[in-house]
Scaffold this active site. Structure first.
Site, PDB file in Angstrom:
ATOM      1  N   GLU A 166      33.221  19.962 -38.005  1.00 55.72           N
ATOM      2  CA  GLU A 166      35.215  20.390 -38.078  1.00 55.72           C
ATOM      3  C   GLU A 166      35.614  19.541 -38.409  1.00 55.72           C
ATOM      4  O   GLU A 166      37.050  19.182 -37.614  1.00 55.72           O
ATOM      5  CB  GLU A 166      35.058  21.082 -36.347  1.00 55.72           C
ATOM      6  CG  GLU A 166      34.108  22.310 -36.787  1.00 55.72           C
ATOM      7  CD  GLU A 166      34.783  22.825 -35.201  1.00 55.72           C
ATOM      8  OE1 GLU A 166      35.317  22.418 -34.175  1.00 55.72           O
ATOM      9  OE2 GLU A 166      32.981  24.060 -34.519  1.00 55.72           O
ATOM     10  N   GLU A 365      26.784  26.026 -35.614  1.00 55.57           N
ATOM     11  CA  GLU A 365      27.413  26.942 -34.767  1.00 55.57           C
ATOM     12  C   GLU A 365      27.909  28.065 -34.436  1.00 55.57           C
ATOM     13  O   GLU A 365      28.442  28.430 -35.599  1.00 55.57           O
ATOM     14  CB  GLU A 365      28.561  25.518 -34.077  1.00 55.57           C
ATOM     15  CG  GLU A 365      28.630  24.455 -33.692  1.00 55.57           C
ATOM     16  CD  GLU A 365      29.167  23.141 -33.897  1.00 55.57           C
ATOM     17  OE1 GLU A 365      29.957  24.087 -32.366  1.00 55.57           O
ATOM     18  OE2 GLU A 365      29.271  22.687 -33.902  1.00 55.57           O
TER      19      GLU A 365
HETATM   20  C1  BGP Z   1      33.008  23.481 -31.648  1.00 59.82           C
HETATM   21  C2  BGP Z   1      32.510  22.171 -31.350  1.00 59.82           C
HETATM   22  C3  BGP Z   1      31.631  21.644 -29.965  1.00 59.82           C
HETATM   23  C4  BGP Z   1      32.013  22.103 -29.004  1.00 59.82           C
HETATM   24  C5  BGP Z   1      32.605  23.976 -29.336  1.00 59.82           C
HETATM   25  C6  BGP Z   1      33.035  24.809 -28.121  1.00 59.82           C
HETATM   26  O1  BGP Z   1      34.832  23.647 -32.159  1.00 59.82           O
HETATM   27  O2  BGP Z   1      32.120  21.024 -32.869  1.00 59.82           O
HETATM   28  O3  BGP Z   1      31.631  20.558 -30.541  1.00 59.82           O
HETATM   29  O4  BGP Z   1      32.837  21.660 -28.250  1.00 59.82           O
HETATM   30  O5  BGP Z   1      33.213  24.021 -30.166  1.00 59.82           O
HETATM   31  O6  BGP Z   1      33.760  24.650 -28.192  1.00 59.82           O
HETATM   32  P1  BGP Z   1      34.790  24.261 -26.410  1.00 59.82           P
HETATM   33  O7  BGP Z   1      33.768  22.306 -26.216  1.00 59.82           O
HETATM   34  O8  BGP Z   1      36.048  23.537 -27.017  1.00 59.82           O
HETATM   35  O9  BGP Z   1      34.658  25.344 -25.301  1.00 59.82           O
END
Ligand code: BGP
Length: 465
Positions: A166, A365
């Site tokens: 990302e 993801e």
């Molecule tokens: C994505 C990232 C992760 C993870 C996930 C969940 O953007 O790659 O690292 O954290 O989101 O989001 P968050 O942790 O902000 O709730």
């Protein structure tokens, strides 16, 4: 109906070094910007829990890999922490880190779980951040050396590499919307940071190709399909296209097509915000596109033509060109505040098929962060996260449909394996197939979704009316 996925589909989950490893006495890890930020402002983090706490994977990876097997993983993605491997960002390699990553990778392989390794997950070594981080061209050179070091150390066994996770997020978080260190609002820097990340990715790909290793290299982008409020309103459609250029095509196009989007270049030129580019850079980007694309999908972006006033005080911002639209009746994940729109995963896969040469890709993801999951513990101590099963299933159905229509999507990784540290949200929302009990020395217990995922992986699909 039976949803069956292609042979050798990748079933697994994703995590990152900074969110899972933790720091330990004698590990010789250098500081990343997260360690530094937490030292400076612990109150910015939910319940003041910092990255040093993470989920202790540095010590517990063997136990965790056994649990990955029990939850049906045939592949797993994590990242190397640059600040662990090369504590100052440049220079000496930390031998403790080499030993750790070697053992971690070997243990995965011995258990039949293919390691997918990412090189950068928001975690700039602090020594480089002090000199401007991605805003400084020297970071691109330092990153290239770091990437090469990783390929040399682990490239004999790791066959799936990713240059960034990302890359738009450090731009948004660090230089536009203040949810990452250094919390600036500065479009000029934001553009330069993005450009340097894209260039660094191409340079790492070039370095990898020169080494003639057997594997593949790609990038992981978060795609947020941009839907206009009203498809028949040209102003809404144009606003949605601009948001798409800023947040999706800014990295997707250079990574897959080797070129930045023309509309984004025009827009930045008009406001005199083009980045500094050196001779030869664009050729490097053109020639070093990805073999494989990871796509993170959580939520769509709903856009309407700009109605609110442009905030002059901040200087130019992407939001000068559109407003976010709160679609009435949208389905929300209230804990994270993100819309759940399952069909978005299908739309983006079809877009990759039609406009990006059907580049080989996988869902790297997708997942659902929920607060207070202890509420759902049953008498056997298992969290009954039926909502997560439903979330994954509903997305998988759309992945399946895209495959039927010719998408070259090769796998599905959920975020995440075991509950981990979510940046400033720390342990607020839990995402894992496996729970981590912070009050009980981080004890792990497979959730209902983890048991369900094992069946899906074993069956290579699932049955559903
Ligand atoms: C994505 C990232 C992760 C993870 C996930 C969940 O953007 O790659 O690292 O954290 O989101 O989001 P968050 O942790 O902000 O709730």
């Amino acid at each position: 109906m039976k949803y069956t996925f292609p042979k050798d589909f990748w079933w697994g989950s994703a995590a990152s070094g900074p969110q899972t490893e933790g720091t330990f006495e004698g590990d010789k890890k250098g500081q990343s910007l997260w360690d530094h930020w937490y030292d400076q402002e612990p109150e910015r983090f939910f319940n003041q829990i910092g990255p040093d706490n993470a989920s202790y994977v540095y010590k517990r990876y063997k136990e965790d890999i056994a649990l990955m097997k029990e939850t049906g993983h045939n592949s797993f993605r994590t990242s190397i922490q640059w600040s662990r491997l090369i504590p100052n960002g440049v220079g000496e390699v930390n031998q403790e880190a080499v030993a750790f990553y070697n053992e971690y990778i070997n243990e995965l392989i011995e258990n039949g779980i293919e390691p997918f390794i990412n090189l950068y997950h928001f975690d700039m070594p602090m020594a480089l951040q002090e000199k401007g981080g991605w805003n400084n061209r020297e970071t691109v050179d330092a990153y290239e050396i770091y990437a090469k070091t990783c390929f040399e150390l682990f490239g004999d066994r790791v066959n799936k590499w990713f240059t960034h996770n990302e890359p738009i997020v450090p731009v948004e978080g660090g230089y536009l919307y203040q949810f990452h260190y250094p919390e600036e609002v500065n479009m000029k820097k934001a553009v330069q940071v993005a450009y340097h990340e894209a260039l660094a990715s191409a340079k790492a790909i070039a370095a990898y190709k020169r080494m003639n290793l057997d594997g593949e290299i790609g990038i992981i982008v978060n795609l947020t399909p941009s839907y206009p409020r009203d498809e028949n309103n040209p102003e809404d459609v144009k606003a949605a296209e601009i948001a798409d250029a800023f947040f999706n095509r800014s990295f997707l196009d250079p990574a897959v097509k080797g070129e930045f989007p023309a509309d984004l270049i025009d827009l930045l030129k008009n406001i005199n915000h083009l980045p500094e580019v050196k001779d030869g850079d664009l050729a490097i980007i053109k020639e070093n596109t990805v073999d494989l694309l990871g796509v993170n999908y959580y939520q769509p972006r709903r856009i309407k033509a700009k109605e609110s006033k442009v905030k002059a005080a901040t200087g130019p911002m992407p939001d000068d060109y559109f407003d976010n639209f709160e679609m009435p009746g949208r389905k929300m994940n209230p804990y994270r505040g993100w819309e759940i729109y399952e069909k978005g995963i299908y739309d983006l896969l079809i877009n990759l098929k039609e406009d990006y040469g059907n580049i080989p890709c996988y869902i790297s993801e997708n997942g659902m962060g929920v607060e207070g999951e202890e509420r759902f513990i049953n008498k056997d101590g298992v969290i009954e996260d039926d909502y997560r099963i439903e979330f994954v299933k509903d997305h998988l159905k759309y992945v399946h449909q895209a495959i039927q229509e010719g998408s070259d999507v090769k796998g599905y990784h959920m975020w995440t394996c075991m509950d981990n540290w979510s940046w400033t949200n720390a342990y607020k929302n839990r995402y894992g197939f496996i729970s981590v009990d912070l009050d009980n020395e981080g004890a792990r217990t497979i959730k209902k979704s983890g048991h369900w995922f094992k069946e899906v992986s074993d069956e290579n699909g699932f049955d559903e009316e």
